[in-house]
Enzyme design. Structure first.
Site, PDB file in Angstrom:
ATOM      1  N   GLU A 357       0.842  -1.199   0.000  1.00  0.00           N
ATOM      2  CA  GLU A 357       0.000   0.000   0.000  1.00  0.00           C
ATOM      3  C   GLU A 357       0.885   1.260   0.000  1.00  0.00           C
ATOM      4  O   GLU A 357       0.513   2.289  -0.542  1.00  0.00           O
ATOM      5  CB  GLU A 357      -0.953  -0.001   1.208  1.00  0.00           C
ATOM      6  CG  GLU A 357      -2.151   0.913   0.997  1.00  0.00           C
ATOM      7  CD  GLU A 357      -3.263   0.735   2.015  1.00  0.00           C
ATOM      8  OE1 GLU A 357      -4.352   0.277   1.635  1.00  0.00           O
ATOM      9  OE2 GLU A 357      -3.053   1.067   3.202  1.00  0.00           O
ATOM     10  N   HIS A 388       7.067 -27.518   3.422  1.00  0.00           N
ATOM     11  CA  HIS A 388       6.375 -28.671   2.828  1.00  0.00           C
ATOM     12  C   HIS A 388       5.377 -28.236   1.766  1.00  0.00           C
ATOM     13  O   HIS A 388       4.477 -28.986   1.412  1.00  0.00           O
ATOM     14  CB  HIS A 388       5.725 -29.490   3.941  1.00  0.00           C
ATOM     15  CG  HIS A 388       6.741 -29.933   4.954  1.00  0.00           C
ATOM     16  ND1 HIS A 388       7.505 -31.068   4.775  1.00  0.00           N
ATOM     17  CD2 HIS A 388       7.180 -29.351   6.089  1.00  0.00           C
ATOM     18  CE1 HIS A 388       8.348 -31.175   5.794  1.00  0.00           C
ATOM     19  NE2 HIS A 388       8.178 -30.147   6.599  1.00  0.00           N
TER      20      HIS A 388
END
Ligand code: F6P
Length: 538
Positions: A357, A388
């Site tokens: 932003e 993972h």
């Protein structure tokens, strides 16, 4: 602030040339060339945070060109301007005062007593409300103690407090916290199923007090509350359950909030920088005012470091320069934030707002279209879970993704110490595997197992996660983003881009509600098709 196009500086040109040389060198080579690399490319900040940036594709030459870039773009003059309250938020004609909210050293900077008096009064209010609720002196209208605090706010009025209260969960008292941000009705439905209004305090947190999501949620909660008390809403009842944090005092009064329950928010505090302000009320309620003060003090210490430390030892400035190095010279597009601390799982979304932003802009401070990269795409998730899922791509994908690995040396508590050791070993192992790969140890027939390494990362290692150290960390990221904005010649403290979507939404609500097909027909054919699909079922 000086408005300097960074690409027109000498340093930028040198960096371009230098990139052609260094791109042939690997992180592994850099470690061989400089056995003292860790000492030369790391900063131990008062034994509270270790910032190791040695596993980056940079050498002393890179660093000195980058530092010259900061000098040529008059970085420190802009930093002083912020601390001294100059109107550096030019497009909104405002100063930028979030650092003034933090204690001590700031007294040296801003010479505006009125602002400090206001800040002191707000802090007193935060303290009193927190103590009254935590100690059970604040009672609901049926004389029950308050058990639930509900923060109704979105963007900066939610992400900072949510990230901080979750990260500091171990410091939390018994109050139950809820964040109502999304306008998706499922969130309010889930919330009201879990709380008894008689034991709940609602904080309507909105700087403008006109954000559609927040006001819609607040009105629905008010209606639900009135329903619960059989419509017998008087000021006394309402003031036991509703608080507002806002810069728009009149709108809060119109909403029905008692004046004494309105905590002002200075207009010079941007939403994404507001957790230190009255927006932090829910933080103070959750961890107690003393801990909230420590958070502010930590941020203040980093402010002081930022303001007073030479460029080559200045953590936020080095972080910002490294980020510019990758996005503008290596053409990387994203940066991953990977906290090895489960309670920090909201850090990536908090930093998304802070970076994207602030610096997601394409017009420079001179009003010209920008032809270089501004904000990187920020994303991430906690380790070890990420290992993972997306780590495969970090290790063997075609993209270079600079990462920030964040962890704490001392765990929250001493239970399950073996878990913590394994967590930290994973944290270190990943930065090592990314930097150095494995090709030296893998037989050339096993090409699919090759990890080429040369994937850069910063390691940010806190001594422990405490309110103070978290304050240091957040302030360090805030300043990093600010420095990127200074050097990239953009205005970091406005967010005009989000306004267009808000405007179109308001037209859509009206047009769909009106049920007048001619109005719908005026939309582009894609939007019209989607509206019609919706209307089939509603
Ligand atoms: O739409 C973006 C934004 O203005 C953010 O900058 C801000 O944090 C958020 O909306 C919420 O705004 P408010 O606190 O005024 O409701």
């Amino acid at each position: 602030m000086k408005n300097i196009d960074p690409t027109k500086t000498f340093s930028w040109k040198y960096l371009k040339k230098h990139f052609q040389e260094i791109k042939k060198i690997t992180i592994n080579d850099l470690f061989i060339q400089d056995p003292n690399r860790f000492n030369n490319f790391s900063i131990n900040f008062e034994n509270k945070i270790l910032f190791d940036y040695s596993k980056n594709i940079i050498n002393q030459k890179t660093l000195s060109y980058l530092i010259n870039l900061a000098k040529e773009t008059k970085c420190f003059s802009s930093i002083y301007s912020m601390f001294y309250g100059k109107k550096i938020n030019v497009t909104e004609k405002k100063s930028v005062l979030h650092t003034a909210l933090r204690y001590n050293h700031n007294i040296l900077f801003l010479k505006n007593k009125e602002i400090y008096n206001m800040i002191d009064n707000i802090l007193k209010k935060i303290k009193n409300i927190s103590n009254d609720i935590i100690l059970g002196r604040w009672k609901g209208y049926t004389n029950k103690k308050i058990k639930n605090i509900i923060n109704i706010g979105i963007g900066g009025s939610q992400l900072g407090p949510l990230m901080v209260t979750e990260t500091l969960k171990e410091y939390k008292n018994k109050l139950n916290l809820f964040f109502l941000a999304n306008i998706d009705p499922i969130q309010i439905i889930n919330l009201i199923n879990q709380i008894n209004p008689e034991e709940s305090v609602f904080i309507i947190a909105s700087k403008t007090f006109n954000t559609q999501e927040t006001i819609t949620n607040a009105l629905s909660i008010k209606k639900w509350f009135i329903n619960h008390i059989n419509g017998d809403l008087n000021k006394n009842i309402f003031s036991k359950h509703f608080i507002a944090v806002t810069n728009n005092i009149d709108a809060a009064i119109d909403f029905g909030i008692n004046k004494k329950n309105i905590l002002p928010l200075l207009s010079e505090i941007g939403g994404r920088f507001s957790l230190w302000s009255s927006i932090g009320l829910i933080i103070s309620l959750s961890i107690g005012f003393n801990n909230f003060e420590k958070l502010l003090q930590g941020a203040s210490e980093m402010d002081y470091h930022f303001f007073s430390t030479p460029l080559d030892k200045n953590i936020p400035i080095i972080m910002a320069l490294i980020s510019i190095w990758y996005s503008n010279f290596w053409n990387t597009e994203t940066e991953a934030i990977i906290p090895y601390c489960d309670n920090m799982r909201f850090l990536p979304s908090y930093l998304q707002q802070l970076n994207m932003e602030s610096n997601g802009k394409s017009i420079d401070r001179n009003g010209n279209k920008i032809l270089y990269q501004t904000s990187p795409i920020i994303w991430g998730d906690v380790g070890t879970n990420g290992q993972h899922s997306f780590f495969q791509m970090l290790h063997q994908g075609t993209k270079i993704i600079p990462c920030d690995f964040i962890a704490a040396a001392i765990p929250y508590n001493n239970k399950y110490k073996d878990h913590h050791l394994k967590l930290i070993s994973n944290y270190i192992a990943q930065t090592k595997a990314l930097a150095f790969g494995n090709i030296k140890n893998i037989h050339k027939n096993n090409i699919y197992k090759f990890c080429f390494g040369n994937k850069p990362s910063n390691s940010i290692f806190l001594k422990k996660i405490t309110p103070y150290n978290l304050g240091l960390l957040i302030s360090f990221y805030e300043h990093k983003v600010f420095v990127q904005g200074i050097i990239l010649n953009i205005f970091s403290f406005d967010q005009w881009g989000v306004e267009l979507g808000k405007k179109i939404t308001n037209f859509l609500v009206e047009d769909i509600n009106s049920n007048i097909q001619e109005k719908i027909n005026q939309y582009d054919c894609s939007s019209k098709g989607i509206i019609n699909f919706y209307k089939n079922f509603n």
